[in-house]
Design a protein around this motif. Structure first.
Motif, PDB file in Angstrom:
ATOM      1  N   GLY A   1       0.818  -1.207   0.000  1.00 57.06           N
ATOM      2  CA  GLY A   1       0.000   0.000   0.000  1.00 57.06           C
ATOM      3  C   GLY A   1       0.850   1.256   0.000  1.00 57.06           C
ATOM      4  O   GLY A   1       0.526   2.250  -0.668  1.00 57.06           O
ATOM      5  N   LEU A   2       1.953   1.245   0.751  1.00 52.14           N
ATOM      6  CA  LEU A   2       2.846   2.403   0.771  1.00 52.14           C
ATOM      7  C   LEU A   2       3.418   2.667  -0.617  1.00 52.14           C
ATOM      8  O   LEU A   2       3.385   3.802  -1.117  1.00 52.14           O
ATOM      9  N   LEU A   3       3.944   1.625  -1.267  1.00 52.27           N
ATOM     10  CA  LEU A   3       4.559   1.815  -2.579  1.00 52.27           C
ATOM     11  C   LEU A   3       3.530   2.243  -3.620  1.00 52.27           C
ATOM     12  O   LEU A   3       3.820   3.095  -4.476  1.00 52.27           O
ATOM     13  N   GLU A   4       2.340   1.686  -3.564  1.00 51.88           N
ATOM     14  CA  GLU A   4       1.310   2.089  -4.527  1.00 51.88           C
ATOM     15  C   GLU A   4       0.878   3.521  -4.282  1.00 51.88           C
ATOM     16  O   GLU A   4       0.594   4.263  -5.239  1.00 51.88           O
ATOM     17  N   GLY A   5       0.853   3.947  -3.025  1.00 53.59           N
ATOM     18  CA  GLY A   5       0.555   5.347  -2.741  1.00 53.59           C
ATOM     19  C   GLY A   5       1.644   6.275  -3.258  1.00 53.59           C
ATOM     20  O   GLY A   5       1.369   7.370  -3.772  1.00 53.59           O
ATOM     21  N   LEU A   6       2.886   5.839  -3.139  1.00 54.98           N
ATOM     22  CA  LEU A   6       4.005   6.654  -3.623  1.00 54.98           C
ATOM     23  C   LEU A   6       4.030   6.738  -5.144  1.00 54.98           C
ATOM     24  O   LEU A   6       4.536   7.715  -5.705  1.00 54.98           O
ATOM     25  N   ALA A   7       3.493   5.729  -5.814  1.00 54.76           N
ATOM     26  CA  ALA A   7       3.482   5.746  -7.280  1.00 54.76           C
ATOM     27  C   ALA A   7       2.794   6.993  -7.811  1.00 54.76           C
ATOM     28  O   ALA A   7       3.196   7.551  -8.840  1.00 54.76           O
ATOM     29  N   ALA A   8       1.782   7.454  -7.100  1.00 56.93           N
ATOM     30  CA  ALA A   8       1.062   8.650  -7.528  1.00 56.93           C
ATOM     31  C   ALA A   8       1.911   9.906  -7.400  1.00 56.93           C
ATOM     32  O   ALA A   8       1.573  10.947  -7.981  1.00 56.93           O
ATOM     33  N   LYS A   9       3.010   9.842  -6.657  1.00 53.74           N
ATOM     34  CA  LYS A   9       3.887  11.002  -6.470  1.00 53.74           C
ATOM     35  C   LYS A   9       4.999  11.070  -7.512  1.00 53.74           C
ATOM     36  O   LYS A   9       5.779  12.027  -7.531  1.00 53.74           O
ATOM     37  N   LEU A  10       5.110  10.045  -8.360  1.00 61.54           N
ATOM     38  CA  LEU A  10       6.150  10.042  -9.384  1.00 61.54           C
ATOM     39  C   LEU A  10       5.796  10.986 -10.525  1.00 61.54           C
ATOM     40  O   LEU A  10       4.658  11.025 -10.998  1.00 61.54           O
TER      41      LEU A  10
END
Length: 380
Positions: free
Chosen positions: A191-200
């Motif tokens: 969940g953390l990594l998928e949330g961070l994907a939106a910040k790329l």
């Protein structure tokens, strides 16, 4: 052109962190080798209390003066792979560093950037870390970027845990998690990594580095499979395929890097005193993206072992195809100019094979890609 030598840190990386450590935390109360051995024990064998092993005056001396320069080059390999594919920005890097600690991974990115033919003009880092003292040391090091031979750095810090990174605005060209994701409960990692994907930013990459410990690395393999199944992120490297990881088929196998690296002589002496290796870097990693870019071509196999040399033959374990792990063998008497690349291959290399056989014959062509970050070449 001569033989390649491994990348080497300048001795300024022994001096400046030592000055920062003494200025911020006072003098160490024991020889550095002893402190490094104590912290290493906490990192590898007493992982239930990592915070205790990594805080306090003596631990900070060990981390700043030894572990930071030893570990900073680990991020250079995934960055070099992105660079070789034309996937790093040219002029300005916007970086989010989660669990930044002393800034090891961001400083490593800056160190890699300084080695490029045309370094970026600026590296802008947003760093999130729960330990305010560690962030203070990072700020002190970043302020001396010129002395360390790094590009211009701007640094904005925020005290908090990994989850606070999802609240940073972005977008970012690079999101870095250096040797820290394993501290989060496994159920929370995807969940953390998928949330961070939106910040790329478009074309941005998320790099996860982990210790090359079996259980930690096998959890990274499992996380990779879950991310690919969910579909929010793709794996650029190290995997040459998007099939389930074949290392998970047994309980004992895991895939990690083991690359040559040279510490400055003073730090090599500390490593000897602590009983640690100092000529190689070991770690596991994932480079994740939102597009379909991949380091390996579809017909390339990745070497996932060191060369296995026995009497009369050479063997390599490879990963590729549709998620297959296979052992490839060449008899010494079958060595030829066509398959010479097989004898030169090392862990992490990509091979293109001229045959589907599990034995390499004298007429089987083998092509090798060896995207290692080398030091200066002898004879130049």
């Amino acid at each position: 052109m001569g033989a390649e030598r491994p990348p080497t840190l300048d001795e300024v990386w022994a001096r400046v962190p030592a000055e920062v450590a003494e200025a911020r935390f006072g003098r160490a109360r024991a020889p550095l080798g002893q402190l490094v051995a104590q912290v290493s024990e906490g990192y590898t064998r007493e992982r239930g209390d990592l915070r205790r092993a990594s805080t306090g005056r003596d631990a900070m001396h060990a981390r700043l003066r030894f572990f930071l320069p030893r570990d900073l080059a680990k991020v250079a390999l995934p960055l070099h792979e992105l660079d070789a594919a034309g996937l790093l920005p040219a002029r300005r890097w916007r970086v989010l560093d989660l669990g930044a600690g002393l800034g090891t991974t961001s400083l490593g990115a800056a160190w890699y950037a300084s080695r490029r033919e045309t370094p970026p003009e600026q590296i802008a880092v947003d760093a999130v870390e729960r330990d305010a003292a560690a962030l203070g040391a990072f700020e002190a090091l970043a302020a001396r970027h010129g002395e360390l031979g790094l590009p211009a750095m701007t640094l904005r810090t925020r005290v908090g845990d990994l989850k606070k990174g999802v609240r940073e605005r972005g977008p970012y060209d690079l999101i870095l998690l250096g040797l820290v994701l394993n501290e989060l409960p496994f159920a929370e990692r995807r969940g953390l990594l998928e949330g961070l994907a939106a910040k790329l930013a478009p074309g941005g990459s998320l790099i996860v580095l982990e210790p090359a410990l079996r259980e930690v690395t096998r959890e990274l393999h499992r996380l990779r499979d879950e991310l690919l199944e969910a579909g929010a992120l793709s794996v650029f490297a190290p995997c040459p395929h998007a099939a389930p990881c074949p290392m998970r088929a047994t309980k004992k196998d895991w895939c990690h890097e083991d690359v040559p690296f040279r510490l400055p002589d003073p730090l090599a002496e500390v490593a000897r005193a602590a009983g640690l290796r100092f000529e190689r870097l070991t770690f596991a990693y994932l480079t994740l993206r939102r597009d379909d870019a991949r380091r390996a071509a579809g017909d390339e196999w990745r070497v996932v072992s060191q060369p296995l040399k026995t009497k009369g033959k050479l063997e390599l374990w490879l990963c590729g195809g549709a998620g297959e792990r296979r052992k490839l063998m060449r008899l010494d008497r079958k060595a030829s100019e066509a398959n010479a690349a097989f004898g030169e291959a090392r862990r992490g290399d990509l091979l293109r094979l001229g045959s589907d056989s599990k034995r390499v014959g004298p007429d089987d062509a083998v092509e090798r890609r060896h995207p290692r970050l080398a030091g200066p070449r002898t004879g130049e």
